[in-house]
Design a protein around this motif. Sequence first.
Motif, mmCIF file in Angstrom:
data_model
loop_
_atom_site.group_PDB
_atom_site.id
_atom_site.type_symbol
_atom_site.label_atom_id
_atom_site.label_comp_id
_atom_site.label_asym_id
_atom_site.label_seq_id
_atom_site.Cartn_x
_atom_site.Cartn_y
_atom_site.Cartn_z
ATOM 1 N N PRO A 1 -11.664 -46.142 51.622
ATOM 2 C CA PRO A 1 -12.162 -46.238 53.007
ATOM 3 C C PRO A 1 -13.439 -45.442 53.217
ATOM 4 C CG PRO A 1 -10.205 -44.851 52.916
ATOM 5 C CD PRO A 1 -10.318 -45.524 51.586
ATOM 6 N N ALA A 2 -13.532 -44.269 52.604
ATOM 7 C CA ALA A 2 -14.698 -43.417 52.846
ATOM 8 C C ALA A 2 -15.991 -44.079 52.387
ATOM 9 C CB ALA A 2 -14.516 -42.068 52.148
ATOM 10 N N VAL A 3 -15.967 -44.770 51.250
ATOM 11 C CA VAL A 3 -17.197 -45.382 50.750
ATOM 12 C C VAL A 3 -17.672 -46.505 51.666
ATOM 13 C CG1 VAL A 3 -16.236 -47.227 49.295
ATOM 14 C CG2 VAL A 3 -18.359 -46.081 48.612
ATOM 15 N N ASN A 4 -16.761 -47.052 52.472
ATOM 16 C CA ASN A 4 -17.144 -48.066 53.442
ATOM 17 C C ASN A 4 -17.744 -47.464 54.710
ATOM 18 O OD1 ASN A 4 -16.237 -51.062 52.748
ATOM 19 N ND2 ASN A 4 -14.745 -49.669 51.815
ATOM 20 N N GLY A 5 -17.849 -46.138 54.757
ATOM 21 C CA GLY A 5 -18.521 -45.471 55.861
ATOM 22 C C GLY A 5 -17.719 -45.463 57.140
ATOM 23 N N MET A 6 -16.570 -44.788 57.128
ATOM 24 C CA MET A 6 -15.740 -44.687 58.330
ATOM 25 C C MET A 6 -15.001 -43.357 58.334
ATOM 26 S SD MET A 6 -12.597 -47.264 57.339
ATOM 27 C CE MET A 6 -13.718 -48.495 56.668
ATOM 28 N N PRO A 7 -14.585 -42.876 59.508
ATOM 29 C CA PRO A 7 -13.745 -41.685 59.552
ATOM 30 C C PRO A 7 -12.400 -41.972 58.888
ATOM 31 C CG PRO A 7 -14.615 -42.235 61.723
ATOM 32 C CD PRO A 7 -14.877 -43.406 60.842
ATOM 33 N N VAL A 8 -11.861 -40.983 58.186
ATOM 34 C CA VAL A 8 -10.578 -41.117 57.506
ATOM 35 C C VAL A 8 -9.618 -40.077 58.070
ATOM 36 C CG1 VAL A 8 -9.389 -41.172 55.296
ATOM 37 C CG2 VAL A 8 -11.790 -41.867 55.433
ATOM 38 N N ILE A 9 -8.414 -40.538 58.424
ATOM 39 C CA ILE A 9 -7.402 -39.672 59.027
ATOM 40 C C ILE A 9 -6.187 -39.623 58.102
ATOM 41 C CG2 ILE A 9 -5.986 -39.259 61.085
ATOM 42 C CD1 ILE A 9 -7.907 -41.192 62.580
ATOM 43 N N PHE A 10 -5.550 -38.464 58.021
ATOM 44 C CA PHE A 10 -4.326 -38.342 57.208
ATOM 45 C C PHE A 10 -3.521 -37.154 57.699
ATOM 46 C CE2 PHE A 10 -8.193 -37.143 54.827
ATOM 47 C CZ PHE A 10 -8.106 -35.762 54.868
ATOM 48 N N GLY A 11 -2.350 -36.985 57.128
ATOM 49 C CA GLY A 11 -1.445 -35.913 57.527
ATOM 50 C C GLY A 11 -1.835 -34.558 56.963
ATOM 51 N N PRO A 12 -0.912 -33.598 56.990
ATOM 52 C CA PRO A 12 -1.272 -32.201 56.684
ATOM 53 C C PRO A 12 -1.304 -31.819 55.204
ATOM 54 C CG PRO A 12 1.005 -32.328 57.451
ATOM 55 C CD PRO A 12 0.439 -33.704 57.585
ATOM 56 N N LYS A 13 -0.696 -32.601 54.331
ATOM 57 C CA LYS A 13 -0.588 -32.198 52.916
ATOM 58 C C LYS A 13 -1.726 -32.822 52.107
ATOM 59 C CE LYS A 13 4.445 -31.724 53.173
ATOM 60 N NZ LYS A 13 5.760 -32.181 52.645
ATOM 61 N N TYR A 14 -2.867 -32.188 52.155
ATOM 62 C CA TYR A 14 -4.033 -32.757 51.478
ATOM 63 C C TYR A 14 -4.809 -31.732 50.654
ATOM 64 C CZ TYR A 14 -6.941 -30.500 55.039
ATOM 65 O OH TYR A 14 -7.567 -29.576 55.829
ATOM 66 N N ASP A 15 -4.353 -30.481 50.625
ATOM 67 C CA ASP A 15 -5.154 -29.400 50.051
ATOM 68 C C ASP A 15 -5.365 -29.517 48.546
ATOM 69 O OD1 ASP A 15 -2.268 -28.755 50.280
ATOM 70 O OD2 ASP A 15 -2.809 -27.020 49.070
ATOM 71 N N LYS A 16 -4.584 -30.352 47.847
ATOM 72 C CA LYS A 16 -4.751 -30.523 46.404
ATOM 73 C C LYS A 16 -5.752 -31.623 46.053
ATOM 74 C CE LYS A 16 -0.133 -28.872 45.157
ATOM 75 N NZ LYS A 16 1.141 -29.209 44.488
ATOM 76 N N PHE A 17 -6.363 -32.223 47.065
ATOM 77 C CA PHE A 17 -7.260 -33.352 46.844
ATOM 78 C C PHE A 17 -8.688 -32.938 47.218
ATOM 79 C CE2 PHE A 17 -2.999 -34.808 47.519
ATOM 80 C CZ PHE A 17 -2.823 -35.761 46.523
ATOM 81 N N ARG A 18 -9.526 -32.796 46.203
ATOM 82 C CA ARG A 18 -10.878 -32.261 46.387
ATOM 83 C C ARG A 18 -11.666 -33.000 47.451
ATOM 84 N NH1 ARG A 18 -14.663 -32.936 42.537
ATOM 85 N NH2 ARG A 18 -13.412 -34.532 41.542
ATOM 86 N N GLU A 19 -11.640 -34.349 47.353
ATOM 87 C CA GLU A 19 -12.453 -35.128 48.274
ATOM 88 C C GLU A 19 -11.952 -35.003 49.709
ATOM 89 O OE1 GLU A 19 -9.765 -38.085 46.018
ATOM 90 O OE2 GLU A 19 -10.797 -36.199 45.669
ATOM 91 N N ALA A 20 -10.633 -34.859 49.895
ATOM 92 C CA ALA A 20 -10.079 -34.698 51.236
ATOM 93 C C ALA A 20 -10.516 -33.348 51.831
ATOM 94 C CB ALA A 20 -8.561 -34.795 51.198
ATOM 95 N N VAL A 21 -10.416 -32.302 51.032
ATOM 96 C CA VAL A 21 -10.837 -30.975 51.494
ATOM 97 C C VAL A 21 -12.314 -30.990 51.881
ATOM 98 C CG1 VAL A 21 -11.179 -28.575 50.793
ATOM 99 C CG2 VAL A 21 -9.063 -29.778 50.165
ATOM 100 N N ALA A 22 -13.136 -31.618 51.042
ATOM 101 C CA ALA A 22 -14.583 -31.656 51.298
ATOM 102 C C ALA A 22 -14.906 -32.453 52.552
ATOM 103 C CB ALA A 22 -15.306 -32.243 50.088
ATOM 104 N N LEU A 23 -14.239 -33.598 52.727
ATOM 105 C CA LEU A 23 -14.544 -34.440 53.885
ATOM 106 C C LEU A 23 -14.055 -33.814 55.189
ATOM 107 C CD1 LEU A 23 -13.963 -38.032 52.469
ATOM 108 C CD2 LEU A 23 -16.122 -37.014 53.200
ATOM 109 N N VAL A 24 -12.918 -33.143 55.160
ATOM 110 C CA VAL A 24 -12.466 -32.433 56.357
ATOM 111 C C VAL A 24 -13.452 -31.322 56.699
ATOM 112 C CG1 VAL A 24 -10.680 -30.899 57.286
ATOM 113 C CG2 VAL A 24 -10.023 -32.995 56.087
#
Length: 410
Positions: free
Chosen positions: A330-353
């Motif tokens: 979804p991110a490469v398509n240029g849109m906001p991405v939403i997810f729940g609280p357990k994301y700290d092990k995912f580099r790209e999620a941490v960076a995008l937040v």
Amino acid sequence: MPFLYTFGIALYSLLIRLAAPFNPKAREWVAGRKGWKNKLSGAFQDTDKIVWFHAASLGEFEQGRPVMEAFRRAFPNHKILLTFFSPSGYEQMKDYVGADVVMYLPADCSRNAKYFVRILKPAMAVFIKYEFWYNYLTELNRSKTPVIFISALFRSGQPFFKWYGGWFRKKLRNINHFYVQDEHSADKLKSIGIDQITISGDTRFDRVADILASKRGNADIEKFCKGYSVLLAGSTWPPDEEILAALPARFPELKIIIAPHEVKEDRIRQLAATMKLNVARFTRDDPASWPDKQVLILDTIGILSSVYRYADIAYIGGAFATGLHNIQEPAVNGMPVIFGPKYDKFREAVALVRDGGAYSINSSSEMLELLDDLLYDTVTYNAACEVSKKYILEQTGATEKILNGIRTYL
């Protein structure tokens, strides 16, 4: 230790066989490996130059796929063997046209590994991300076959970095090259005396960029979305779907597409009941009726990556349970991405937040408040879109680095 390792592999194989009558995945694991010697011995000609790619499952395959496809273009006269450890990878990709032969990897006992390597005679072996099979690595080293690892990740908890891991560290030192995803992995390898390392990045970024460039889509889904704001929820689990259930009443002009992580019939029925609406199903309902519905359920696999192009906002599942699923598509398509609280092990999620391209929520109320901002505040929305796409595209390039390395061995 090698003896205990091989004993553990044998015990695992026995337990899988005992579970096979009662467990569908165990049954596939066993059935898929029957006759593997005959399949392998008849797969190639003696004159073929074979490169063996191995992936644990579907996720690892997707990481290796850009490299395999780039390899095919660069070396059209070589053959590709693709092996999987798990049924979830093999069953979905057994007809993958990018490989000449697709099969299960036999259990990693010494006898299997010796036969496999002797019959295959690979010109090179490429392992994707995590797969460290001691006996296969032993035989590949014995036959002087070049071996590389791609999109590799290393962490402190792995046995190579423990006091008892010396027996396996010796095997890692014989690997020709490691293409790792990040600096932390490179530092871990250097700490045990391994220097044949390139920080190449994650090949998944190249994969999602390729998908974006392909412009593959679906005309019926495009009609369903036309004229509306669209939220696409990918790889959802029941806790995610409880969050999504609050959206239709609050945002009646918002079209919602849901692609659950599992598409078994009971899960689809559970999802439809959770949404409390007369939803449309991708495989069951006439596409002509879809525009009258607010929710479309993708009750099939293999199309999610090509549907993100129709969405304005993405919600990605898993972060209320086992862990966040893929947010790169979804991110490469240029849109906001939403997810729940357990994301700290995912580099790209941490960076995008951190940078404002993604948002983590803990409840339905937070989801509703966030959508109010994204749907009605164009400044916030456009900024998030720009951050997401820019971040993904800046991470591409790992495939070319790896392919250049492969060229030195062939």
